[in-house]
Write a protein that holds these residues in place. Structure first.
Motif, PDB file in Angstrom:
ATOM      1  N   TYR A  42      31.075  21.589  30.276  1.00 44.79           N
ATOM      2  CA  TYR A  42      31.067  22.355  29.274  1.00 44.79           C
ATOM      3  C   TYR A  42      32.023  23.390  29.705  1.00 44.79           C
ATOM      4  O   TYR A  42      32.017  24.106  30.851  1.00 44.79           O
ATOM      5  CB  TYR A  42      29.627  23.147  29.238  1.00 44.79           C
ATOM      6  N   VAL A  43      32.830  24.153  28.726  1.00 40.45           N
ATOM      7  CA  VAL A  43      33.828  25.009  29.110  1.00 40.45           C
ATOM      8  C   VAL A  43      33.772  26.320  28.258  1.00 40.45           C
ATOM      9  O   VAL A  43      33.699  26.194  26.925  1.00 40.45           O
ATOM     10  CB  VAL A  43      35.329  24.327  28.933  1.00 40.45           C
ATOM     11  N   ILE A  44      33.750  27.336  28.898  1.00 42.60           N
ATOM     12  CA  ILE A  44      33.750  28.744  28.165  1.00 42.60           C
ATOM     13  C   ILE A  44      34.800  29.501  28.632  1.00 42.60           C
ATOM     14  O   ILE A  44      35.566  29.263  30.054  1.00 42.60           O
ATOM     15  CB  ILE A  44      32.375  29.501  28.376  1.00 42.60           C
ATOM     16  N   PRO A  45      35.182  30.551  28.040  1.00 45.09           N
ATOM     17  CA  PRO A  45      36.311  31.443  28.295  1.00 45.09           C
ATOM     18  C   PRO A  45      36.004  32.149  29.754  1.00 45.09           C
ATOM     19  O   PRO A  45      34.686  32.183  30.018  1.00 45.09           O
ATOM     20  CB  PRO A  45      36.448  32.248  27.318  1.00 45.09           C
ATOM     21  N   GLY A  46      37.057  32.666  30.453  1.00 42.58           N
ATOM     22  CA  GLY A  46      36.701  33.210  31.694  1.00 42.58           C
ATOM     23  C   GLY A  46      35.949  34.682  31.593  1.00 42.58           C
ATOM     24  O   GLY A  46      35.992  35.155  30.429  1.00 42.58           O
ATOM     25  N   LEU A  47      34.848  35.071  32.355  1.00 38.21           N
ATOM     26  CA  LEU A  47      34.082  35.972  32.029  1.00 38.21           C
ATOM     27  C   LEU A  47      34.587  37.367  32.213  1.00 38.21           C
ATOM     28  O   LEU A  47      35.542  37.410  33.347  1.00 38.21           O
ATOM     29  CB  LEU A  47      32.652  36.148  32.964  1.00 38.21           C
ATOM     30  N   ILE A  48      34.257  38.631  31.773  1.00 41.05           N
ATOM     31  CA  ILE A  48      34.870  39.692  31.716  1.00 41.05           C
ATOM     32  C   ILE A  48      33.879  40.682  32.280  1.00 41.05           C
ATOM     33  O   ILE A  48      32.913  41.006  31.594  1.00 41.05           O
ATOM     34  CB  ILE A  48      35.881  40.074  30.824  1.00 41.05           C
ATOM     35  N   ASP A  49      33.799  41.425  33.503  1.00 45.65           N
ATOM     36  CA  ASP A  49      32.961  42.580  33.667  1.00 45.65           C
ATOM     37  C   ASP A  49      33.918  43.863  33.401  1.00 45.65           C
ATOM     38  O   ASP A  49      34.850  44.260  33.860  1.00 45.65           O
ATOM     39  CB  ASP A  49      32.555  42.764  35.162  1.00 45.65           C
ATOM     40  N   THR A  50      33.341  44.421  32.168  1.00 44.82           N
ATOM     41  CA  THR A  50      34.161  45.667  31.664  1.00 44.82           C
ATOM     42  C   THR A  50      33.699  47.106  32.309  1.00 44.82           C
ATOM     43  O   THR A  50      34.207  48.072  31.853  1.00 44.82           O
ATOM     44  CB  THR A  50      33.902  45.889  30.038  1.00 44.82           C
ATOM     45  N   HIS A  51      33.087  47.065  33.549  1.00 44.12           N
ATOM     46  CA  HIS A  51      32.794  48.364  34.283  1.00 44.12           C
ATOM     47  C   HIS A  51      32.336  48.079  35.478  1.00 44.12           C
ATOM     48  O   HIS A  51      31.393  47.628  36.008  1.00 44.12           O
ATOM     49  CB  HIS A  51      31.610  48.981  33.408  1.00 44.12           C
ATOM     50  N   VAL A  52      33.395  48.179  36.401  1.00 37.64           N
ATOM     51  CA  VAL A  52      33.343  47.977  37.765  1.00 37.64           C
ATOM     52  C   VAL A  52      34.067  49.292  38.482  1.00 37.64           C
ATOM     53  O   VAL A  52      34.707  50.144  37.791  1.00 37.64           O
ATOM     54  CB  VAL A  52      34.067  46.839  38.294  1.00 37.64           C
ATOM     55  N   HIS A  53      33.454  49.456  39.613  1.00 42.14           N
ATOM     56  CA  HIS A  53      34.167  50.665  40.376  1.00 42.14           C
ATOM     57  C   HIS A  53      34.706  50.522  41.810  1.00 42.14           C
ATOM     58  O   HIS A  53      34.463  50.804  42.722  1.00 42.14           O
ATOM     59  CB  HIS A  53      33.079  51.623  40.720  1.00 42.14           C
ATOM     60  N   MET A  54      35.426  49.275  41.965  1.00 45.70           N
ATOM     61  CA  MET A  54      36.129  48.806  43.289  1.00 45.70           C
ATOM     62  C   MET A  54      37.209  49.927  43.772  1.00 45.70           C
ATOM     63  O   MET A  54      36.994  50.486  44.994  1.00 45.70           O
ATOM     64  CB  MET A  54      36.894  47.714  43.095  1.00 45.70           C
ATOM     65  N   GLY A  55      37.717  50.623  42.821  1.00 49.48           N
ATOM     66  CA  GLY A  55      38.882  51.583  43.059  1.00 49.48           C
ATOM     67  C   GLY A  55      38.444  53.132  43.618  1.00 49.48           C
ATOM     68  O   GLY A  55      39.363  53.943  43.881  1.00 49.48           O
ATOM     69  N   GLN A  56      37.194  53.086  43.300  1.00 46.20           N
ATOM     70  CA  GLN A  56      36.585  54.555  43.905  1.00 46.20           C
ATOM     71  C   GLN A  56      36.228  54.736  45.430  1.00 46.20           C
ATOM     72  O   GLN A  56      36.502  55.938  45.859  1.00 46.20           O
ATOM     73  CB  GLN A  56      35.500  54.865  42.890  1.00 46.20           C
ATOM     74  N   LYS A  57      35.471  53.976  45.757  1.00 48.63           N
ATOM     75  CA  LYS A  57      35.143  53.894  47.160  1.00 48.63           C
ATOM     76  C   LYS A  57      35.386  52.796  48.242  1.00 48.63           C
ATOM     77  O   LYS A  57      35.782  53.011  49.086  1.00 48.63           O
ATOM     78  CB  LYS A  57      33.562  54.289  47.132  1.00 48.63           C
ATOM     79  N   ARG A  58      34.889  51.670  47.587  1.00 53.60           N
ATOM     80  CA  ARG A  58      35.109  50.440  48.479  1.00 53.60           C
ATOM     81  C   ARG A  58      36.525  50.313  48.830  1.00 53.60           C
ATOM     82  O   ARG A  58      36.898  49.962  49.971  1.00 53.60           O
ATOM     83  CB  ARG A  58      34.584  49.252  47.799  1.00 53.60           C
ATOM     84  N   LEU A  59      37.385  50.293  47.795  1.00 50.47           N
ATOM     85  CA  LEU A  59      39.029  49.885  48.116  1.00 50.47           C
ATOM     86  C   LEU A  59      39.661  51.050  48.823  1.00 50.47           C
ATOM     87  O   LEU A  59      39.992  50.506  49.967  1.00 50.47           O
ATOM     88  CB  LEU A  59      39.675  49.602  46.664  1.00 50.47           C
ATOM     89  N   PRO A  60      39.373  52.224  48.795  1.00 53.40           N
ATOM     90  CA  PRO A  60      39.984  53.254  49.653  1.00 53.40           C
ATOM     91  C   PRO A  60      39.304  53.112  50.902  1.00 53.40           C
ATOM     92  O   PRO A  60      40.204  53.595  52.054  1.00 53.40           O
ATOM     93  CB  PRO A  60      39.467  54.758  49.012  1.00 53.40           C
ATOM     94  N   ASN A  61      38.359  52.736  51.220  1.00 55.46           N
ATOM     95  CA  ASN A  61      37.411  52.495  52.372  1.00 55.46           C
ATOM     96  C   ASN A  61      37.845  51.550  53.134  1.00 55.46           C
ATOM     97  O   ASN A  61      37.820  51.327  54.549  1.00 55.46           O
ATOM     98  CB  ASN A  61      36.076  53.136  52.378  1.00 55.46           C
ATOM     99  N   SER A  62      37.692  50.475  52.475  1.00 58.14           N
ATOM    100  CA  SER A  62      37.977  48.974  53.202  1.00 58.14           C
ATOM    101  C   SER A  62      38.517  47.915  52.073  1.00 58.14           C
ATOM    102  O   SER A  62      37.726  47.414  51.282  1.00 58.14           O
ATOM    103  CB  SER A  62      36.541  48.483  53.591  1.00 58.14           C
TER     104      SER A  62
END
Ligand SMILES: [Zn+2]
Length: 435
Positions: A77-97
């Motif tokens: 069964y095939v569905i389109p790729g999923l999209i998370d419309t609200h993440v916060h990688m760039g606020q803390k996790r990415l600057p820190n690690s």
């Protein structure tokens, strides 16, 4: 002149060749395809070339080229790729690690999440990671991100702002816009564009007049306008009328109610967590009434303007969750369009990212049918980002972003976890290779 022209043709040919070789072409044979509103198509063949869906037809009705990589997926069964419309990688996790962030990128892509929208991060770092992902140096989804628009107070004091502008300061960061009376609208949007953002995010302390001026300019220049549902001091309906495309979080809708003390509508920042909480939740929650005329007017205005509600529905407090449920149900009955943002970091102890819980809970709580929940997490997500012409459904001419499942998720939403592989722009990520 002529030489220059020939060189550019030559370079174009080389770059196309490189792309074709890396992506190749695949035929997914015998699959059932999720189409959104209409019934699924059965026993189809999807042809993907150079990362794009070249054709889709009943299996056996057309001949396949010898060079195509044929994948027999009868019963899948095939569905389109999923999209998370609200993440916060760039606020803390990415600057820190960056390392921890890349683990999350990996988890997303191996779980069928092919695009995410980051809501207020360091655009320099997000652009860099996005480039690494595009160049296939690291696995991950497409990352879309925004410029943060906030009051002078927020820009000066909010710890998140200092974190995302490390090394340059907020006045030098084109992806941070201070909402002041004499703001140069055109220059601000130009700087945001230079930072490679996809939209502006109205965070806190921006009046509706300025939201409108910036949104109009953003739209003219091909950017989206995203906002918290309430951007104090104005009320949700005023923010919707200002022309935003998407509103985030259930709690913002509380402030539409006329019974809620308007003096509590203060621009909040996370420098003061108590203040932030009282700005999000009214003192007397029992005043909240989902049958109110005010809320119905708000929903009508949203529908008229095709504004999407990025609910970020799942919260840990059961009492808050129950109130969220009432609002989401009222909106669902009013015919509001939802997307499935999470506003969460992925729980690293879980093997699936948090958007799965988001989708599943919307179904479990009776807010969306399985079909509508999948549309919210695919086509509606694409609309939020403004990429619906190329993303969000499985159609000829769209990008090859999809998820191959062993079981039908329309029958049971938990089957979304039965992933065989994710495809992003024609590139395959087998779930069994995920470590
Ligand atoms: Zn958020």
């Amino acid at each position: 002149m002529k030489t220059k022209f020939l060189i550019s043709i030559f370079l174009f040919a080389i770059s196309n060749l490189a792309f074709a070789q890396s992506s190749g072409s695949h035929a997914l044979i015998g699959v059932d395809v999720f189409q959104g509103e209409s019934d699924e198509l059965q026993n189809m063949t999807i042809l993907i070339e150079d990362g794009w869906i070249k054709d889709i037809f009943p299996t056996g009705s057309k001949a396949l080229n010898d060079t195509v990589n044929k994948i027999n997926l009868t019963g899948y069964y095939v569905i389109p790729g999923l999209i998370d419309t609200h993440v916060h990688m760039g606020q803390k996790r990415l600057p820190n690690s960056p390392e921890a962030s890349r683990e999350e990128f990996k988890k997303w892509i191996y779980s069928g999440v092919t695009s995410v929208r980051d809501m207020g991060g360091d655009a320099r770092l997000l652009a860099r990671e996005n480039q690494f992902i595009r160049e296939k140096k690291i696995p991950g989804p497409e990352i879309y991100f925004c410029a943060t628009v906030g009051s002078s107070d927020m820009i000066a004091k909010d710890l998140r702002i200092s974190r995302i502008t490390r090394g340059i300061g907020s006045d030098k960061a084109g992806y941070v816009i201070e909402a002041k009376e004499d703001l140069d609208i055109s220059e601000s949007v130009s700087m945001a564009l230079d930072s490679k953002v996809t939209g502006l995010k109205f965070y806190a302390g921006v009046n509706a007049k300025l939201v409108k001026a910036l949104s109009d300019e953003a739209h003219k220049r091909g950017l989206k306008s995203w906002a918290h549902f309430t951007v104090f001091p104005d009320r949700p309906i005023e923010i919707v009328r200002a022309g935003v495309d998407v509103v985030s979080h259930v709690w913002g809708a509380f402030w539409q109610d006329q019974d809620v003390d308007p003096s509590k509508r203060i621009p909040f920042t996370h420098t003061d967590f108590k203040g932030a909480r009282s700005a999000i939740f009214p003192d007397d929650m029992s005043l909240l009434n989902t049958d109110s005329q005010e809320l119905q007017l708000l929903f009508e205005e949203m529908k008229k303007r095709n504004v999407i509600w990025d609910l970020t529905y799942v919260v840990s407090n059961p009492k808050t969750q129950e109130i969220y449920r009432k609002y989401a149900l009222a909106a669902s009955e009013a015919g509001i369009t939802f997307s499935t943002g999470t506003d969460y970091f992925n729980d690293t102890s879980q093997s699936f990212p948090s958007v799965f819980t988001q989708i599943e809970r919307l179904v479990e709580d009776g807010i969306l049918s399985t079909r509508d929940a999948i549309v919210s997490a695919t086509l509606n997500g694409a609309k939020v980002i403004g990429i619906e012409k190329t993303h969000g459904t499985i159609e000829k001419g769209k990008i090859g972003n999809l998820v191959v499942l062993k079981k039908n998720p329309v029958e049971n939403i938990m089957n979304l976890r039965e992933i065989e592989f994710t495809m992003k722009a024609g590139e395959i990520y087998h779930r069994k290779s995920f470590k």
